[in-house]
Design a protein around this motif. Structure first.
Motif, PDB file in Angstrom:
ATOM      1  N   GLY A   1     -13.870  -1.955 -10.771  1.00 43.11           N
ATOM      2  CA  GLY A   1     -14.339  -1.145  -9.652  1.00 43.11           C
ATOM      3  C   GLY A   1     -14.102  -1.819  -8.322  1.00 43.11           C
ATOM      4  O   GLY A   1     -13.698  -1.174  -7.339  1.00 43.11           O
ATOM      5  N   GLY A   2     -14.332  -3.140  -8.261  1.00 47.41           N
ATOM      6  CA  GLY A   2     -14.106  -3.865  -7.013  1.00 47.41           C
ATOM      7  C   GLY A   2     -12.640  -3.911  -6.630  1.00 47.41           C
ATOM      8  O   GLY A   2     -12.297  -3.755  -5.454  1.00 47.41           O
ATOM      9  N   MET A   3     -11.771  -4.101  -7.615  1.00 44.35           N
ATOM     10  CA  MET A   3     -10.340  -4.119  -7.325  1.00 44.35           C
ATOM     11  C   MET A   3      -9.861  -2.752  -6.839  1.00 44.35           C
ATOM     12  O   MET A   3      -9.031  -2.657  -5.926  1.00 44.35           O
ATOM     13  CB  MET A   3      -9.573  -4.520  -8.586  1.00 44.35           C
ATOM     14  N   ALA A   4     -10.389  -1.702  -7.440  1.00 47.54           N
ATOM     15  CA  ALA A   4     -10.010  -0.359  -7.001  1.00 47.54           C
ATOM     16  C   ALA A   4     -10.475  -0.101  -5.575  1.00 47.54           C
ATOM     17  O   ALA A   4      -9.775   0.551  -4.785  1.00 47.54           O
ATOM     18  CB  ALA A   4     -10.600   0.683  -7.945  1.00 47.54           C
ATOM     19  N   LEU A   5     -11.647  -0.634  -5.236  1.00 48.09           N
ATOM     20  CA  LEU A   5     -12.175  -0.439  -3.885  1.00 48.09           C
ATOM     21  C   LEU A   5     -11.314  -1.154  -2.855  1.00 48.09           C
ATOM     22  O   LEU A   5     -10.993  -0.596  -1.796  1.00 48.09           O
ATOM     23  CB  LEU A   5     -13.615  -0.945  -3.819  1.00 48.09           C
ATOM     24  N   ILE A   6     -10.913  -2.385  -3.168  1.00 48.06           N
ATOM     25  CA  ILE A   6     -10.082  -3.145  -2.233  1.00 48.06           C
ATOM     26  C   ILE A   6      -8.706  -2.509  -2.080  1.00 48.06           C
ATOM     27  O   ILE A   6      -8.126  -2.492  -0.992  1.00 48.06           O
ATOM     28  CB  ILE A   6      -9.945  -4.606  -2.704  1.00 48.06           C
ATOM     29  N   GLY A   7      -8.171  -1.980  -3.177  1.00 50.08           N
ATOM     30  CA  GLY A   7      -6.834  -1.408  -3.136  1.00 50.08           C
ATOM     31  C   GLY A   7      -6.748  -0.030  -2.522  1.00 50.08           C
ATOM     32  O   GLY A   7      -5.653   0.532  -2.409  1.00 50.08           O
ATOM     33  N   ASN A   8      -7.877   0.542  -2.115  1.00 45.99           N
ATOM     34  CA  ASN A   8      -7.877   1.881  -1.530  1.00 45.99           C
ATOM     35  C   ASN A   8      -8.576   1.837  -0.174  1.00 45.99           C
ATOM     36  O   ASN A   8      -9.809   1.921  -0.093  1.00 45.99           O
ATOM     37  CB  ASN A   8      -8.591   2.859  -2.465  1.00 45.99           C
ATOM     38  N   PRO A   9      -7.836   1.675   0.916  1.00 48.64           N
ATOM     39  CA  PRO A   9      -8.451   1.593   2.251  1.00 48.64           C
ATOM     40  C   PRO A   9      -9.299   2.811   2.593  1.00 48.64           C
ATOM     41  O   PRO A   9     -10.306   2.686   3.300  1.00 48.64           O
ATOM     42  CB  PRO A   9      -7.244   1.476   3.189  1.00 48.64           C
ATOM     43  N   ASP A  10      -8.919   3.982   2.099  1.00 52.09           N
ATOM     44  CA  ASP A  10      -9.699   5.189   2.409  1.00 52.09           C
ATOM     45  C   ASP A  10     -11.112   5.081   1.841  1.00 52.09           C
ATOM     46  O   ASP A  10     -12.090   5.482   2.496  1.00 52.09           O
ATOM     47  CB  ASP A  10      -9.004   6.425   1.840  1.00 52.09           C
ATOM     48  N   ARG A  11     -11.226   4.526   0.640  1.00 52.04           N
ATOM     49  CA  ARG A  11     -12.553   4.363   0.053  1.00 52.04           C
ATOM     50  C   ARG A  11     -13.378   3.355   0.835  1.00 52.04           C
ATOM     51  O   ARG A  11     -14.594   3.511   0.985  1.00 52.04           O
ATOM     52  CB  ARG A  11     -12.431   3.924  -1.409  1.00 52.04           C
TER      53      ARG A  11
END
Length: 251
Positions: A89-99
């Protein structure tokens, strides 16, 4: 946006992160190497684990022992899965600036994306450490299960107690890694306080350290482990796993 560490981290941020890392390492060291006059719960349980392996030698059948070790392995597997989900979840958050921008707007966090990413990375770093500790603990509990299966079921067998002693030490090592993983989870939660600023991180670090040390040195669980006479397991089980003294009654 160019990454500039001095601009992203203020002196108070560096102090707060340093405090977190020192508290994380310090509480772990204190729990595993407590003062002689006041052992921690983790330390007290070592002798109970050795006693468990000693009793296992003469227990037949060993269904109870197999159930306990299986329960310990399932517990480590649960936390391993939870840590992996948190890291993903943390990696997905970092990889998506919009989020990240949505998170900033919803929680009124600092608008500097670089600073926010650094704060999430700190949480991921500690969560990754927890994941590795849980994975290794799960594997070592598996080693312990194999050693337990190799212990002869005859107390008179000269191999029985030495093999039980080996199983006990492996069990203790597995538990040490599991406890280390749990502490990492606690401090990963404390690191979330940095999302609200360095002062919040300092407060969450102090609160987490207090909670861990209280659980290890001043909890009702610790009082329950120490018997009503005030003796701790080091007195109940004064020696390493080995043959029962001749003066002990026959079972």
């Amino acid at each position: 946006m160019p990454f500039e560490l001095p601009a992203a981290l203020m002196p108070l941020d560096l102090l707060a992160v340093a405090l977190l890392l020192v508290a994380w390492g310090g509480t772990g060291f204190l729990c595993e190497h407590p003062p002689a006059r006041r052992p921690s719960v983790s330390y007290l349980m070592k002798d109970h684990r050795r006693a468990w392996m000693r009793e296992m030698v003469s227990r037949s059948p060993r269904i109870f022992d197999a159930s306990v070790i299986d329960s310990l392995r399932r517990g480590t597997a649960f936390f391993t899965s939870g840590s992996m989900i948190a890291i993903g979840g943390g990696m997905a958050l970092i990889g998506n600036p919009d989020r990240l921008e949505t998170l900033v707007e919803d929680l009124t966090l600092p608008t500097d994306t670089v600073r926010l990413e650094l704060r999430v990375i700190l949480v991921l770093f500690i969560a990754a450490n927890a994941f590795l500790k849980f994975v290794w603990s799960h594997r070592v509990f598996g080693y312990c299960a194999i050693l337990m299966a190799a212990v002869p079921n005859e107390p008179d067998d000269p191999r029985a107690y030495p093999l039980a002693a080996q199983a006990a030490e492996v069990n203790i090592n597995a538990a040490r890694n599991f406890n280390s993983g749990l502490r990492a989870v606690f401090f990963a939660l404390a690191a979330l306080g940095w999302l609200l600023g360095p002062v919040a991180l300092i407060l969450t670090t102090l609160a987490t350290s207090f909670a861990i040390l209280r659980a290890e040195f001043g909890s009702a669980t610790r009082e329950a482990i120490i018997d009503p006479g005030g003796r701790d397991p080091r007195l109940l089980y004064p020696g390493p796993v080995g043959p029962r003294p001749p003066s002990d009654p026959e079972r």
